[in-house]
Design a protein around this motif. Sequence first.
Motif, PDB file in Angstrom:
ATOM      1  N   ALA A   1       0.841  -1.192   0.000  1.00 48.79           N
ATOM      2  CA  ALA A   1       0.000   0.000   0.000  1.00 48.79           C
ATOM      3  C   ALA A   1       0.881   1.248   0.000  1.00 48.79           C
ATOM      4  O   ALA A   1       1.886   1.310   0.696  1.00 48.79           O
ATOM      5  N   GLY A   2       0.465   2.215  -0.807  1.00 47.84           N
ATOM      6  CA  GLY A   2       1.246   3.439  -0.967  1.00 47.84           C
ATOM      7  C   GLY A   2       2.218   3.399  -2.126  1.00 47.84           C
ATOM      8  O   GLY A   2       2.765   4.437  -2.512  1.00 47.84           O
ATOM      9  N   GLY A   3       2.418   2.222  -2.677  1.00 46.19           N
ATOM     10  CA  GLY A   3       3.346   2.062  -3.777  1.00 46.19           C
ATOM     11  C   GLY A   3       2.722   2.367  -5.127  1.00 46.19           C
ATOM     12  O   GLY A   3       1.567   2.807  -5.216  1.00 46.19           O
ATOM     13  N   SER A   4       3.498   2.131  -6.165  1.00 49.74           N
ATOM     14  CA  SER A   4       3.076   2.429  -7.534  1.00 49.74           C
ATOM     15  C   SER A   4       3.327   1.235  -8.440  1.00 49.74           C
ATOM     16  O   SER A   4       4.212   0.417  -8.181  1.00 49.74           O
ATOM     17  N   LEU A   5       2.539   1.163  -9.493  1.00 50.18           N
ATOM     18  CA  LEU A   5       2.742   0.199 -10.569  1.00 50.18           C
ATOM     19  C   LEU A   5       2.405   0.866 -11.887  1.00 50.18           C
ATOM     20  O   LEU A   5       1.572   1.785 -11.929  1.00 50.18           O
ATOM     21  N   ARG A   6       3.028   0.369 -12.930  1.00 51.51           N
ATOM     22  CA  ARG A   6       2.742   0.868 -14.271  1.00 51.51           C
ATOM     23  C   ARG A   6       2.382  -0.318 -15.157  1.00 51.51           C
ATOM     24  O   ARG A   6       3.205  -1.202 -15.383  1.00 51.51           O
TER      25      ARG A   6
ATOM     26  N   MET B   1      -0.244   3.870 -11.937  1.00 44.93           N
ATOM     27  CA  MET B   1      -1.069   3.803 -10.737  1.00 44.93           C
ATOM     28  C   MET B   1      -0.212   4.175  -9.533  1.00 44.93           C
ATOM     29  O   MET B   1       0.794   3.513  -9.250  1.00 44.93           O
ATOM     30  N   ASN B   2      -0.605   5.231  -8.852  1.00 45.26           N
ATOM     31  CA  ASN B   2       0.143   5.732  -7.700  1.00 45.26           C
ATOM     32  C   ASN B   2      -0.688   5.637  -6.428  1.00 45.26           C
ATOM     33  O   ASN B   2      -1.912   5.547  -6.479  1.00 45.26           O
ATOM     34  N   THR B   3      -0.003   5.688  -5.312  1.00 42.56           N
ATOM     35  CA  THR B   3      -0.649   5.665  -3.993  1.00 42.56           C
ATOM     36  C   THR B   3      -1.679   4.538  -3.930  1.00 42.56           C
ATOM     37  O   THR B   3      -2.849   4.746  -3.584  1.00 42.56           O
ATOM     38  N   LEU B   4      -1.236   3.368  -4.275  1.00 40.93           N
ATOM     39  CA  LEU B   4      -2.144   2.223  -4.330  1.00 40.93           C
ATOM     40  C   LEU B   4      -2.638   1.838  -2.942  1.00 40.93           C
ATOM     41  O   LEU B   4      -1.919   1.964  -1.947  1.00 40.93           O
ATOM     42  N   VAL B   5      -3.867   1.360  -2.908  1.00 38.93           N
ATOM     43  CA  VAL B   5      -4.512   0.915  -1.676  1.00 38.93           C
ATOM     44  C   VAL B   5      -5.012  -0.515  -1.896  1.00 38.93           C
ATOM     45  O   VAL B   5      -5.177  -0.943  -3.047  1.00 38.93           O
ATOM     46  N   PRO B   6      -5.235  -1.263  -0.811  1.00 40.99           N
ATOM     47  CA  PRO B   6      -5.693  -2.650  -0.987  1.00 40.99           C
ATOM     48  C   PRO B   6      -6.950  -2.782  -1.839  1.00 40.99           C
ATOM     49  O   PRO B   6      -7.118  -3.792  -2.531  1.00 40.99           O
TER      50      PRO B   6
END
Length: 126
Positions: free
Chosen positions: A14-19, A82-87
């Motif tokens: 959580a809080g991380g990023s993916l592209r 995708m930034n600031t990812l949450v569950p």
Amino acid sequence: QVQLVESGGGLVQAGGSLRLSCAASGRIFNNYAMGWFRQAPGKERELVAAVSQIGRSDYADSLKGRFTIARDNAKNTITLQMNTLVPEDTAVYYCAAVQSAYWYSTPRAGNAYDYWGQGTQVTVSS
């Protein structure tokens, strides 16, 4: 026929990023509106973002500001940053395409799209 292949999914805290990336082949990419959708377990498929032939974008209201869709017509690809990812972002993410007569069109409904990728899993841990 249009073939779509997604990549870039995975496990992130959580809080991380993916592209995510989606590579398209088979037809003239410039003629297609593109979209990202997602489906979480037990939930209906929902729009994440859409991008028109010339790059006009549209987003699910709840995701504006965290997710960014983009397209590169020279490379026949679209991406989803995708930034600031949450569950709650945990889902299978799908790329979709539809041939469009309008350069500004960003279809929001899943049934507006004719072609779909196999999906890529995104899992956000708490």
